[in-house]
Design a protein around this motif. Sequence first.
Motif, PDB file in Angstrom:
ATOM      1  N   LEU A   1       0.503   0.499  -8.567  1.00 52.00           N
ATOM      2  CA  LEU A   1       1.991   0.035  -8.630  1.00 52.00           C
ATOM      3  C   LEU A   1       2.190  -1.238  -8.216  1.00 52.00           C
ATOM      4  O   LEU A   1       2.837  -2.074  -8.991  1.00 52.00           O
ATOM      5  CB  LEU A   1       2.750   1.051  -7.844  1.00 52.00           C
ATOM      6  N   ALA A   2       1.593  -1.669  -6.959  1.00 51.99           N
ATOM      7  CA  ALA A   2       1.801  -3.292  -6.648  1.00 51.99           C
ATOM      8  C   ALA A   2       1.038  -4.118  -7.732  1.00 51.99           C
ATOM      9  O   ALA A   2       1.360  -5.303  -7.891  1.00 51.99           O
ATOM     10  CB  ALA A   2       0.945  -3.184  -5.331  1.00 51.99           C
ATOM     11  N   GLU A   3      -0.096  -3.685  -8.390  1.00 51.55           N
ATOM     12  CA  GLU A   3      -0.859  -4.480  -9.302  1.00 51.55           C
ATOM     13  C   GLU A   3      -0.163  -4.373 -10.497  1.00 51.55           C
ATOM     14  O   GLU A   3      -0.080  -5.650 -11.085  1.00 51.55           O
ATOM     15  CB  GLU A   3      -2.208  -3.982  -9.301  1.00 51.55           C
ATOM     16  N   LEU A   4       0.466  -3.493 -10.943  1.00 51.48           N
ATOM     17  CA  LEU A   4       1.313  -3.445 -12.259  1.00 51.48           C
ATOM     18  C   LEU A   4       2.675  -3.883 -12.158  1.00 51.48           C
ATOM     19  O   LEU A   4       3.310  -4.315 -13.172  1.00 51.48           O
ATOM     20  CB  LEU A   4       1.377  -2.042 -12.752  1.00 51.48           C
ATOM     21  N   ALA A   5       3.164  -4.353 -10.792  1.00 49.80           N
ATOM     22  CA  ALA A   5       4.612  -4.951 -10.749  1.00 49.80           C
ATOM     23  C   ALA A   5       4.776  -6.188 -11.413  1.00 49.80           C
ATOM     24  O   ALA A   5       3.690  -6.916 -11.354  1.00 49.80           O
ATOM     25  CB  ALA A   5       4.965  -4.566  -9.175  1.00 49.80           C
ATOM     26  N   PRO A   6       5.810  -6.175 -11.991  1.00 50.03           N
ATOM     27  CA  PRO A   6       6.020  -7.602 -12.686  1.00 50.03           C
ATOM     28  C   PRO A   6       6.259  -8.721 -11.483  1.00 50.03           C
ATOM     29  O   PRO A   6       6.273  -8.399 -10.271  1.00 50.03           O
ATOM     30  CB  PRO A   6       7.387  -7.829 -13.348  1.00 50.03           C
ATOM     31  N   SER A   7       6.170  -9.961 -11.637  1.00 51.73           N
ATOM     32  CA  SER A   7       5.974 -10.835 -10.411  1.00 51.73           C
ATOM     33  C   SER A   7       7.531 -11.175 -10.033  1.00 51.73           C
ATOM     34  O   SER A   7       7.381 -11.564  -8.721  1.00 51.73           O
ATOM     35  CB  SER A   7       5.551 -12.358 -11.103  1.00 51.73           C
ATOM     36  N   THR A   8       8.308 -10.534 -10.393  1.00 51.25           N
ATOM     37  CA  THR A   8       9.730 -10.571  -9.658  1.00 51.25           C
ATOM     38  C   THR A   8       9.901  -9.335  -8.710  1.00 51.25           C
ATOM     39  O   THR A   8      10.748  -9.349  -7.970  1.00 51.25           O
ATOM     40  CB  THR A   8      10.830 -10.397 -10.658  1.00 51.25           C
ATOM     41  N   VAL A   9       8.887  -8.664  -8.704  1.00 52.73           N
ATOM     42  CA  VAL A   9       8.831  -7.392  -7.827  1.00 52.73           C
ATOM     43  C   VAL A   9       7.655  -7.475  -6.728  1.00 52.73           C
ATOM     44  O   VAL A   9       6.419  -7.686  -7.109  1.00 52.73           O
ATOM     45  CB  VAL A   9       8.535  -5.894  -8.529  1.00 52.73           C
ATOM     46  N   ARG A  10       7.825  -7.478  -5.510  1.00 49.63           N
ATOM     47  CA  ARG A  10       7.001  -7.712  -4.303  1.00 49.63           C
ATOM     48  C   ARG A  10       6.644  -6.100  -3.683  1.00 49.63           C
ATOM     49  O   ARG A  10       8.028  -5.759  -3.445  1.00 49.63           O
ATOM     50  CB  ARG A  10       7.610  -8.564  -3.427  1.00 49.63           C
ATOM     51  N   VAL A  11       5.622  -5.734  -3.457  1.00 51.65           N
ATOM     52  CA  VAL A  11       5.509  -4.407  -3.123  1.00 51.65           C
ATOM     53  C   VAL A  11       4.626  -4.779  -1.565  1.00 51.65           C
ATOM     54  O   VAL A  11       3.457  -5.321  -1.493  1.00 51.65           O
ATOM     55  CB  VAL A  11       4.626  -3.534  -3.889  1.00 51.65           C
TER      56      VAL A  11
END
Length: 176
Positions: free
Chosen positions: A26-36
């Motif tokens: 999920l962290a890898e697929l998250a768009p650049s606006t989302v930090r995990v």
Amino acid sequence: MSGIRLLALSGSLRRQSYNTAVLTTLAELAPSTVRVDFPGLGQLPLFNPDEEGLHPQVVALEAQIAAADGLLIASPEYAHGISGVLKNALDWLVGGAGFVDKPIALFNTSPRASHAQAALRDVLTTMSGQIVERACVTLPLLGTQADPVVICAQPDWAQALRSSLREMVLVINSRR
Ligand SMILES: Cc1cc2nc3c(=O)[nH]c(=O)nc-3n(C[C@H](O)[C@H](O)[C@H](O)COP(=O)(O)O)c2cc1C
């Protein structure tokens, strides 16, 4: 609009954990606006109500929960229950206000592990978290040796996880 901060909580400490693999994907697929971010639940002391506010690791986790826009949670089922690692962390967090109305996506890596999922839902709802149903995903990973690379390469799985992130972003942005 500022970026979105998600906190990923894995109930497994196993090196090749499927639950941690899903959260990492999920962290890898998250768009650049989302930090995990991934707090290490394995370093927390065992819950003791006499010691609330005394452990820096717990205070830090509380602050991370409070600052997060949403939570991504994945737990193995052990003997029909939530993993002790996750339950211990949740017990430390029950007393605070961090979970109130917090959007939560649940991930289950084994369709047969229904008891822990049901218990986890009950616990999180009791803590006043908001489970985002459309963001909850079950993937049949048990016995597959799947890691984040394998999960990303499986179109159905990657699509389900991307869709989950989209739903979380929608819910979070609708509250801003
Ligand atoms: C001690 C033990 C008890 C387990 N009990 C259950 C269970 O009751 N139900 C179930 O569906 N899976 C059970 N499992 C399987 C785990 O949920 C499964 O191995 C899971 O992938 C572990 O999560 P992880 O890959 O993130 O470490 C158990 C595994 C272990 C080691």
